[in-house]
Structure formats: structure tokens, C-alpha cells
Design a protein around this motif. Structure first.
Motif, PDB file in Angstrom:
ATOM      1  N   HIS A 284      45.120  38.508  39.735  1.00 37.74           N
ATOM      2  CA  HIS A 284      44.229  37.681  38.937  1.00 37.74           C
ATOM      3  C   HIS A 284      43.248  38.548  38.151  1.00 37.74           C
ATOM      4  CE1 HIS A 284      41.736  34.294  37.751  1.00 37.74           C
ATOM      5  NE2 HIS A 284      40.680  34.911  38.257  1.00 37.74           N
ATOM      6  N   VAL A 285      42.721  39.614  38.775  1.00 36.57           N
ATOM      7  CA  VAL A 285      41.784  40.510  38.091  1.00 36.57           C
ATOM      8  C   VAL A 285      42.487  41.241  36.953  1.00 36.57           C
ATOM      9  CG1 VAL A 285      40.337  42.564  38.368  1.00 36.57           C
ATOM     10  CG2 VAL A 285      40.298  40.774  40.100  1.00 36.57           C
TER      11      VAL A 285
ATOM     12  N   ASP B  44      45.699  38.088  51.205  1.00 39.68           N
ATOM     13  CA  ASP B  44      45.681  37.513  49.860  1.00 39.68           C
ATOM     14  C   ASP B  44      45.162  38.498  48.819  1.00 39.68           C
ATOM     15  OD1 ASP B  44      46.338  34.692  50.713  1.00 39.68           O
ATOM     16  OD2 ASP B  44      44.487  35.015  51.851  1.00 39.68           O
ATOM     17  N   LEU B  45      45.038  39.776  49.208  1.00 40.59           N
ATOM     18  CA  LEU B  45      44.455  40.755  48.301  1.00 40.59           C
ATOM     19  C   LEU B  45      45.328  40.972  47.070  1.00 40.59           C
ATOM     20  CD1 LEU B  45      42.086  42.642  47.890  1.00 40.59           C
ATOM     21  CD2 LEU B  45      43.297  44.393  49.190  1.00 40.59           C
TER      22      LEU B  45
ATOM     23  N   PHE C  14      37.648  40.702  52.439  1.00 44.69           N
ATOM     24  CA  PHE C  14      38.183  40.108  51.211  1.00 44.69           C
ATOM     25  C   PHE C  14      37.059  39.705  50.267  1.00 44.69           C
ATOM     26  CE2 PHE C  14      39.452  36.464  48.684  1.00 44.69           C
ATOM     27  CZ  PHE C  14      40.663  36.892  48.122  1.00 44.69           C
ATOM     28  N   ARG C  15      36.024  39.038  50.812  1.00 44.18           N
ATOM     29  CA  ARG C  15      34.914  38.602  49.955  1.00 44.18           C
ATOM     30  C   ARG C  15      34.175  39.796  49.369  1.00 44.18           C
ATOM     31  NH1 ARG C  15      36.276  33.637  48.493  1.00 44.18           N
ATOM     32  NH2 ARG C  15      36.143  32.094  50.177  1.00 44.18           N
TER      33      ARG C  15
ATOM     34  N   GLN D  63      36.223  41.015  46.495  1.00 42.66           N
ATOM     35  CA  GLN D  63      36.131  40.023  45.432  1.00 42.66           C
ATOM     36  C   GLN D  63      34.805  40.133  44.685  1.00 42.66           C
ATOM     37  OE1 GLN D  63      35.760  35.870  46.682  1.00 42.66           O
ATOM     38  NE2 GLN D  63      37.353  35.317  45.200  1.00 42.66           N
TER      39      GLN D  63
ATOM     40  N   THR E 292      34.258  41.418  40.829  1.00 43.06           N
ATOM     41  CA  THR E 292      33.581  40.509  39.904  1.00 43.06           C
ATOM     42  C   THR E 292      32.440  41.222  39.189  1.00 43.06           C
ATOM     43  OG1 THR E 292      34.136  38.606  41.289  1.00 43.06           O
ATOM     44  CG2 THR E 292      32.334  38.336  39.729  1.00 43.06           C
TER      45      THR E 292
ATOM     46  N   GLU F  73      47.216  38.826  45.481  1.00 39.26           N
ATOM     47  CA  GLU F  73      46.984  37.738  44.533  1.00 39.26           C
ATOM     48  C   GLU F  73      45.658  37.915  43.808  1.00 39.26           C
ATOM     49  OE1 GLU F  73      46.561  32.846  44.607  1.00 39.26           O
ATOM     50  OE2 GLU F  73      47.191  33.955  46.407  1.00 39.26           O
ATOM     51  N   LEU F  74      44.616  38.370  44.541  1.00 39.21           N
ATOM     52  CA  LEU F  74      43.319  38.608  43.912  1.00 39.21           C
ATOM     53  C   LEU F  74      43.419  39.694  42.852  1.00 39.21           C
ATOM     54  CD1 LEU F  74      40.204  38.337  43.737  1.00 39.21           C
ATOM     55  CD2 LEU F  74      40.066  40.005  45.605  1.00 39.21           C
ATOM     56  N   LEU F  75      44.105  40.803  43.179  1.00 38.22           N
ATOM     57  CA  LEU F  75      44.212  41.901  42.216  1.00 38.22           C
ATOM     58  C   LEU F  75      45.025  41.493  40.997  1.00 38.22           C
ATOM     59  CD1 LEU F  75      44.714  44.986  44.567  1.00 38.22           C
ATOM     60  CD2 LEU F  75      42.605  44.038  43.631  1.00 38.22           C
TER      61      LEU F  75
ATOM     62  N   PRO G 279      40.551  32.810  52.746  1.00 38.17           N
ATOM     63  CA  PRO G 279      41.403  33.930  52.331  1.00 38.17           C
ATOM     64  C   PRO G 279      41.019  35.202  53.057  1.00 38.17           C
ATOM     65  CG  PRO G 279      39.781  33.417  50.647  1.00 38.17           C
ATOM     66  CD  PRO G 279      39.698  32.317  51.669  1.00 38.17           C
TER      67      PRO G 279
END
Length: 406
Positions: free
Chosen positions: A287-288, A280-281, A315-316, A319, A323, A283-285, A276
Motif C-alpha cells: 500500500h505504501v 500483514d506487513l 505493526f503499528r 505503520q 506514514t 500488504e502494508l508495504l 493486524p
């Protein structure tokens, strides 16, 4: 540091490294202060007939008794015995008591308690009390019960002082050893975390390179099939192969020297899928946000395409930072993600208004602090800069700068 202070520090260090020399200097100081008493202080008249006059023999006995303190740290029990024997000889010769004898006796009692274990220290204390009481019994004048009690209390007190200082010294030594062990364990844990994170980065880069190689293979096969019928299409495919190959080669250089571990069975089939990235940012946001954390995204400057490795690393980083915010910032916290593009680099900022310094100890599963180690490893791998710490006014912030073309 001034030359005088530096000289004193050097002298102190030398004396600590040579204990016998420092103890010899102490014995000489005791003699320098106490010897004049032999000739300047007169014995009371009512005792003058009981004591012999000071002569060379008396002087030599006092000097020998006091200089035995040279070995008070290396041979404390032997030093105490030498002092007691010297005292016995002085009493047997009816010489008057002197200050160096008393000081040497007290220092010897202190030393045997401070520099030896309990068994040897207790033996020295018993010998000292026996010698002290025999000396008081042999003294020409009746000292009285109060003098006996006071002198015995003084001897016991000096022994207890030495024993207490020995225990404190052993306690501080144990604390220093424990701190050193913890520091070594922390260093070992950090090295293991770095190796693990580099292995993880290598696997991700391996997936990126594998994806590009797969694209190159497909494009090369297509170019071979259409080379005769469509030369223009074949040239376009070859240009794509050249561009993708350069990207793959750039990422491959970053894998060299990084430990490549065996991947997990469940992830072994995903090598042809790219990792990713910033695309894909969203989609990550989302999800958060589903977890209850309010997150806002700002993109400043003209968005540019970074190298695939930088894309994955950024991205990592986001993430991992989000987290940590979920775990440590608290239920009412909010977070902000900013991407700032320039011609040469990409700046990523992740901030929250939560508990602040609690996030510094963010953990990665059951390994405390490994998340931050991973952030530093990723940013350093691409020659970027990373700053992590509490925000002014509360909360926590992570700011990283990546070169767009690493």
C-alpha cells in the motif's frame, strides 16, 4: 562550585529576597563614600561666606536624607519626597551641597520611575524637576543657562532610564509568563495525547482478547460435543483452550489501569476480528509503495512468533513511521524496514533518506506530535526501548526493541 562562589550566590539570593536590607546597605555605602567630604573638602573661598559651617545638624540631615533610600523600592514616591524635604532643609540652613545628597536625589528619581506605574512615576518626575530647579534658583552662585539645561537633562535622563528598565522588566516578565503558559499547554496536550493513545491501545488489546475468548468458546463447545466419542480430540481442544487462555490473560493484564473509551459506531462490529500484525506487513508495504514511496524490507535472524500485543505494537510502529515518512520526508525519499529476531527480542528499524529533522514534528491528523507520543506509549507498554532521531548522513530513523514474550 567552590565555597566562595556558593557563599556569594547565597548572599545575593538573600539580598534579592530582602530588598529593604539591600537598599539600606546601598545607603550606607553612599554615606561611607560621601561623608568624608563634609570634613575633608573645603568650600571655595568665594562661597565660604555664603554657606554655614558643617555641624552635627548638617550631618544628621545628610544621614537621614541618604538613609531614606532604604525604602526606595517599597515606597519610592515617599522616598523621593523625603529626599526633596531634606534638600530643602539643607538649603534653608545654608549648608554646602554634598555628594550623598546628589546620589540620593538621582537614585530616588530613578526608583520612582522604575518601581511604579506611569501615573505615579510621572508625578515623581515632575516633583523632582520642580525641586531641582528650586534648588538651582536658591543656590548662592549664578549657575548660568548651560548649567540649568545640563542638570535638567540629567534629571530627565535618570527618570527615562528608570522608566525604560521598568518597561523591559515588564516585557521579560510577560515573556516568562507566556513561556510558562505554553509549557503548561504543551504538557496538557501531551497528557491528552497519552490518554488518547492508551485508550486506542486498550481498544486494540480488547479486540485481541475478544478474539482469543471467542476461540476459547468455540474450542470449549467442540470439546464438549466430542468428549465421549473422541477423547483425544477433546484433550487437544482443551490444550488449545489452555494456551489461548494464557495468552488472553497476559494481554488482559495490560488493559488493567488503561482508560477504556467508547469505540466508534463504525468499529463496534469488528471486536471478533484480530488486529493486524507483522503477518500483514507485506500488504502494508504494498500500500505504501502504491503512494510512490520506495520501501525495502529486510528480515534478519530466525522469524519467531511474538505475543499478540507485541505483534500489534510492532505493526503499528512501522505503520506510524512510514506514514510520517510519506508526510515529511519529501517526494524523492526512500525508506527501509528491518526486522531483526533474536531468541529474546525483536528489533524494528524504520529509516529514510528524506528531510531528517522535519519528521520530528510529525503530526497525527490535526494534533502535532501525537504520532511520536503514540510510539513511545506502545513501546513502553511492553517494556521495550525506543530511539527516534535524525540519521547520520541525512534522513530520519526509528529504532525499537520489543521482548518477544512481554
Amino acid at each position: 562550585m567552590s565555597p566562595r562562589i556558593r557563599g556569594l550566590a547565597t548572599c545575593r539570593a538573600w539580598l534579592q529576597a530582602h530588598p529593604q536590607a539591600s537598599d539600606a546597605a546601598l545607603a550606607l555605602l553612599v554615606l561611607a563614600v560621601g561623608l568624608p567630604q563634609l570634613y575633608l573638602e573645603e568650600v571655595p573661598r568665594h562661597l565660604s561666606r555664603e554657606f554655614a559651617s558643617t555641624d552635627m545638624r548638617h550631618l544628621l540631615l545628610v544621614v537621614a536624607l541618604t538613609m531614606s533610600l532604604t525604602f526606595r523600592r517599597t515606597r519610592p514616591l515617599l522616598t523621593l519626597c523625603a529626599v526633596l524635604v531634606g534638600e530643602a532643609l539643607i538649603v534653608a540652613a545654608n549648608y554646602p551641597p554634598t555628594v550623598p545628597e546628589l546620589v540620593a536625589f538621582l537614585l530616588a528619581v530613578y526608583s520612582v520611575a522604575a518601581f511604579r506605574g506611569l501615573a505615579v512615576g510621572a508625578l515623581g518626575g515632575v516633583l523632582a524637576l520642580i525641586g531641582l530647579n528650586l534648588y538651582m534658583v536658591a543656590f548662592p552662585e549664578n549657575m548660568g543657562l548651560l548649567s540649568y539645561l545640563t542638570n535638567n537633562a540629567l534629571g530627565i535622563g535618570v527618570w527615562a532610564l528608570g522608566r525604560n528598565l521598568r518597561l523591559r522588566r515588564a516585557y521579560f516578565t510577560e515573556l516568562e509568563d507566556r513561556a510558562a503558559r505554553l509549557e503548561r499547554a504543551r504538557g496538557t496536550d501531551a497528557r491528552a495525547a497519552r490518554v488518547e493513545e492508551r485508550s486506542r491501545i486498550a481498544r486494540e488489546l480488547h479486540d485481541v482478547v475478544a478474539h482469543h475468548v471467542s476461540v476459547m468458546t468455540v474450542q470449549a463447545g467442540a470439546a464438549r460435543r466430542i468428549m465421549d466419542k473422541h477423547p483425544a480430540g477433546a484433550r487437544e481442544a482443551m490444550s488449545t483452550i489452555e494456551e489461548v487462555g494464557r495468552t488472553a490473560l497476559s494481554e488482559m493484564r495490560r488493559i488493567v489501569g488503561v482508560l477504556r473509551t467508547e469505540r466508534d459506531p463504525e468499529t463496534a462490529g469488528g471486536e471478533l476480528a484480530p488486529q493486524p500484525g507483522l503477518g500483514d506487513l507485506g500488504e502494508l508495504l504494498d500500500h505504501v509503495r502504491d503512494t510512490g514511496l520506495s520501501v525495502q524490507l529486510w528480515i534478519e535472524g530466525e522469524a519467531r512468533t511474538p505475543s499478540p500485543g507485541v505483534d500489534v505494537a510492532a505493526f503499528r510502529l512501522i505503520q506510524e513511521a512510514l506514514t510520517n515518512t510519506l508526510k515529511h520526508a519529501g517526494p524523492q525519499a526512500r525508506a527501509w524496514v528491518r526486522l531483526h529476531y533474536t531468541d529474546q527480542d525483536l528489533t524494528v528499524e524504520i529509516e529514510d533518506d528524506g528531510r531528517g529533522t522535519a519528521t520530528i514534528m510529525a503530526d497525527n491528523g490535526d494534533r502535532p506530535g501525537h504520532g511520536l507520543v503514540g510510539m513511545y506509549e506502545r513501546v513502553a507498554l511492553y517494556g521495550g526501548e525506543l530511539r527516534i532521531g535524525p540519521r547520520v548522513g541525512g534522513g530520519f530513523g526509528v529504532r525499537a526493541r520489543f521482548p518477544l514474550q512481554a
